[in-house]
Each structure stands twice: as C-alpha cells, then as structure tokens.
Design a protein around this motif. Structure first.
Motif, PDB file in Angstrom:
ATOM      1  N   SER A 166       0.811  -1.219   0.000  1.00  0.00           N
ATOM      2  CA  SER A 166       0.000   0.000   0.000  1.00  0.00           C
ATOM      3  C   SER A 166       0.845   1.270   0.000  1.00  0.00           C
ATOM      4  N   LEU A 167       2.156   1.144   0.009  1.00  0.00           N
ATOM      5  CA  LEU A 167       3.031   2.314   0.056  1.00  0.00           C
ATOM      6  C   LEU A 167       3.188   2.951  -1.324  1.00  0.00           C
ATOM      7  N   THR A 168       3.247   4.279  -1.336  1.00  0.00           N
ATOM      8  CA  THR A 168       3.527   4.995  -2.579  1.00  0.00           C
ATOM      9  C   THR A 168       4.993   4.771  -2.952  1.00  0.00           C
ATOM     10  N   GLU A 169       5.365   5.210  -4.126  1.00  0.00           N
ATOM     11  CA  GLU A 169       6.756   5.039  -4.576  1.00  0.00           C
ATOM     12  C   GLU A 169       7.733   5.740  -3.638  1.00  0.00           C
ATOM     13  N   SER A 170       7.412   6.956  -3.216  1.00  0.00           N
ATOM     14  CA  SER A 170       8.323   7.669  -2.310  1.00  0.00           C
ATOM     15  C   SER A 170       8.330   7.015  -0.926  1.00  0.00           C
ATOM     16  N   GLN A 171       7.193   6.497  -0.475  1.00  0.00           N
ATOM     17  CA  GLN A 171       7.156   5.777   0.794  1.00  0.00           C
ATOM     18  C   GLN A 171       7.945   4.474   0.703  1.00  0.00           C
ATOM     19  N   GLN A 172       7.894   3.817  -0.449  1.00  0.00           N
ATOM     20  CA  GLN A 172       8.690   2.598  -0.654  1.00  0.00           C
ATOM     21  C   GLN A 172      10.170   2.908  -0.431  1.00  0.00           C
ATOM     22  N   GLN A 173      10.649   3.991  -1.058  1.00  0.00           N
ATOM     23  CA  GLN A 173      12.065   4.353  -0.924  1.00  0.00           C
ATOM     24  C   GLN A 173      12.388   4.734   0.512  1.00  0.00           C
ATOM     25  N   SER A 174      11.491   5.451   1.175  1.00  0.00           N
ATOM     26  CA  SER A 174      11.706   5.793   2.591  1.00  0.00           C
ATOM     27  C   SER A 174      11.788   4.541   3.444  1.00  0.00           C
ATOM     28  N   ALA A 175      10.918   3.568   3.173  1.00  0.00           N
ATOM     29  CA  ALA A 175      10.929   2.312   3.924  1.00  0.00           C
ATOM     30  C   ALA A 175      12.231   1.549   3.687  1.00  0.00           C
ATOM     31  N   VAL A 176      12.705   1.524   2.452  1.00  0.00           N
ATOM     32  CA  VAL A 176      13.975   0.856   2.129  1.00  0.00           C
ATOM     33  C   VAL A 176      15.124   1.544   2.856  1.00  0.00           C
ATOM     34  N   ASP A 177      15.164   2.877   2.795  1.00  0.00           N
ATOM     35  CA  ASP A 177      16.226   3.622   3.487  1.00  0.00           C
ATOM     36  C   ASP A 177      16.194   3.334   4.984  1.00  0.00           C
ATOM     37  N   HIS A 178      14.988   3.308   5.541  1.00  0.00           N
ATOM     38  CA  HIS A 178      14.830   3.041   6.973  1.00  0.00           C
ATOM     39  C   HIS A 178      15.272   1.614   7.310  1.00  0.00           C
ATOM     40  N   LEU A 179      14.930   0.671   6.456  1.00  0.00           N
ATOM     41  CA  LEU A 179      15.367  -0.716   6.652  1.00  0.00           C
ATOM     42  C   LEU A 179      16.882  -0.804   6.710  1.00  0.00           C
ATOM     43  N   PHE A 180      17.566  -0.190   5.763  1.00  0.00           N
ATOM     44  CA  PHE A 180      19.026  -0.234   5.764  1.00  0.00           C
ATOM     45  C   PHE A 180      19.591   0.465   7.006  1.00  0.00           C
ATOM     46  N   ASP A 181      19.016   1.620   7.387  1.00  0.00           N
ATOM     47  CA  ASP A 181      19.486   2.329   8.585  1.00  0.00           C
ATOM     48  C   ASP A 181      19.349   1.452   9.828  1.00  0.00           C
ATOM     49  N   LEU A 182      18.186   0.826   9.979  1.00  0.00           N
ATOM     50  CA  LEU A 182      17.965  -0.030  11.142  1.00  0.00           C
ATOM     51  C   LEU A 182      18.888  -1.244  11.133  1.00  0.00           C
ATOM     52  N   LEU A 183      19.017  -1.881   9.989  1.00  0.00           N
ATOM     53  CA  LEU A 183      19.844  -3.084   9.912  1.00  0.00           C
ATOM     54  C   LEU A 183      21.307  -2.756  10.186  1.00  0.00           C
ATOM     55  N   ILE A 184      21.794  -1.653   9.666  1.00  0.00           N
ATOM     56  CA  ILE A 184      23.186  -1.261   9.925  1.00  0.00           C
ATOM     57  C   ILE A 184      23.378  -0.935  11.401  1.00  0.00           C
ATOM     58  N   ALA A 185      22.426  -0.208  12.002  1.00  0.00           N
ATOM     59  CA  ALA A 185      22.523   0.089  13.441  1.00  0.00           C
ATOM     60  C   ALA A 185      22.550  -1.201  14.257  1.00  0.00           C
ATOM     61  N   PHE A 186      21.705  -2.156  13.886  1.00  0.00           N
ATOM     62  CA  PHE A 186      21.682  -3.459  14.560  1.00  0.00           C
ATOM     63  C   PHE A 186      23.029  -4.161  14.420  1.00  0.00           C
ATOM     64  N   LEU A 187      23.574  -4.184  13.218  1.00  0.00           N
ATOM     65  CA  LEU A 187      24.837  -4.889  12.987  1.00  0.00           C
ATOM     66  C   LEU A 187      25.999  -4.212  13.698  1.00  0.00           C
ATOM     67  N   VAL A 188      25.987  -2.895  13.772  1.00  0.00           N
ATOM     68  CA  VAL A 188      27.038  -2.167  14.503  1.00  0.00           C
ATOM     69  C   VAL A 188      26.968  -2.528  15.981  1.00  0.00           C
ATOM     70  N   GLU A 189      25.756  -2.552  16.525  1.00  0.00           N
ATOM     71  CA  GLU A 189      25.570  -2.896  17.937  1.00  0.00           C
ATOM     72  C   GLU A 189      25.969  -4.342  18.228  1.00  0.00           C
ATOM     73  N   ARG A 190      25.692  -5.219  17.289  1.00  0.00           N
ATOM     74  CA  ARG A 190      25.988  -6.647  17.465  1.00  0.00           C
ATOM     75  C   ARG A 190      27.450  -6.975  17.191  1.00  0.00           C
ATOM     76  N   GLN A 191      28.124  -6.132  16.426  1.00  0.00           N
ATOM     77  CA  GLN A 191      29.512  -6.412  16.012  1.00  0.00           C
ATOM     78  C   GLN A 191      30.441  -6.536  17.208  1.00  0.00           C
ATOM     79  N   PRO A 192      31.246  -7.580  17.242  1.00  0.00           N
ATOM     80  CA  PRO A 192      32.176  -7.734  18.346  1.00  0.00           C
ATOM     81  C   PRO A 192      33.203  -6.604  18.375  1.00  0.00           C
ATOM     82  N   ALA A 193      33.644  -6.240  19.550  1.00  0.00           N
ATOM     83  CA  ALA A 193      34.662  -5.199  19.709  1.00  0.00           C
ATOM     84  C   ALA A 193      35.932  -5.614  18.987  1.00  0.00           C
ATOM     85  N   GLY A 194      36.583  -4.627  18.378  1.00  0.00           N
ATOM     86  CA  GLY A 194      37.840  -4.894  17.699  1.00  0.00           C
ATOM     87  C   GLY A 194      37.711  -5.252  16.249  1.00  0.00           C
ATOM     88  N   ARG A 195      36.490  -5.376  15.747  1.00  0.00           N
ATOM     89  CA  ARG A 195      36.332  -5.731  14.326  1.00  0.00           C
ATOM     90  C   ARG A 195      35.884  -4.547  13.553  1.00  0.00           C
TER      91      ARG A 195
END
Length: 119
Positions: A90-119
C-alpha cells in the motif's frame, strides 16, 4: 562474489549491507521495499540465519513492546510511526524508498551494535 572480488579479509556483515545499500541497482533492486526485504532474507539464508539473527528481537526491544509482526512489518511500522501498521503493497513510490532507506538504517545500526569489539 568470487575470491577475486573480495579483499584479503572477509567482509563484515555491516560492510556487506552497506555495499548493497550503496549499490542497490548492482543487486537488481529498484527501491521497492518487498524485493529489498526478500533480497536480505536471501542473504540471511545464505549465512544459515546468521545475518538477521536477533534483528526482530532488537526491533522489539527498541519499540519497548511485544508484537506478533515479522521484522518486515516491524520496520514498516517503525518507518511510519503513528499511522498504524501498513502493508508494503500500500506504500507509494516515495514511501517505498523511505521504507527501504529506513530498513538499511535499522539493519546497519543493529549490525554495529551486534559487532564484536575490535572488528
């Protein structure tokens, strides 16, 4: 990717996701949410579930409440707060892109938090 495409060290999960985010067209993605989420699900399957392990739980902890939603719907809900749950179709084209950007932002934040120290 072949060994020639990779550097001498293994790419971290975060680096892989950043590469996909920065070169979506190279991976056949067009800025739509569902194909991007399915691509990431495929990457997760290729890592025997390691890539997204704990992502849904991390999203719920950020939210501070329980939900029966999958991570795909939790990201949509987080991207458009206060509007109630939405389905990606049901998302518009611009909402689709916003959702994709948000997905990448969240996933990267999650991976940074999960990443072991020193890597």
């Amino acid at each position: 990717m072949t060994g020639r495409d990779m550097s001498d060290r293994d790419m971290s999960d975060r680096e892989l996701i950043e590469m996909v985010r920065d070169r979506t067209g190279m991976f056949g993605l067009n800025g739509s949410y569902y194909p991007t989420a399915m691509f990431l699900t495929g990457l997760d399957l290729g890592t025997s579930g390691r890539l997204l392990d704990g992502f849904r739980e991390w999203l719920l902890a950020r939210k501070g409440e329980e939900s029966s939603f999958t991570w795909m719907l939790l990201v949509i809900e987080d991207a458009f707060p206060g509007t109630g749950p939405r389905h990606w179709a049901s998302l518009t084209e611009s909402q689709q892109q916003s959702a994709v950007d948000h997905l990448f932002d969240l996933l990267i934040a999650f991976l940074v938090e999960r990443q072991p120290a020193g890597r």
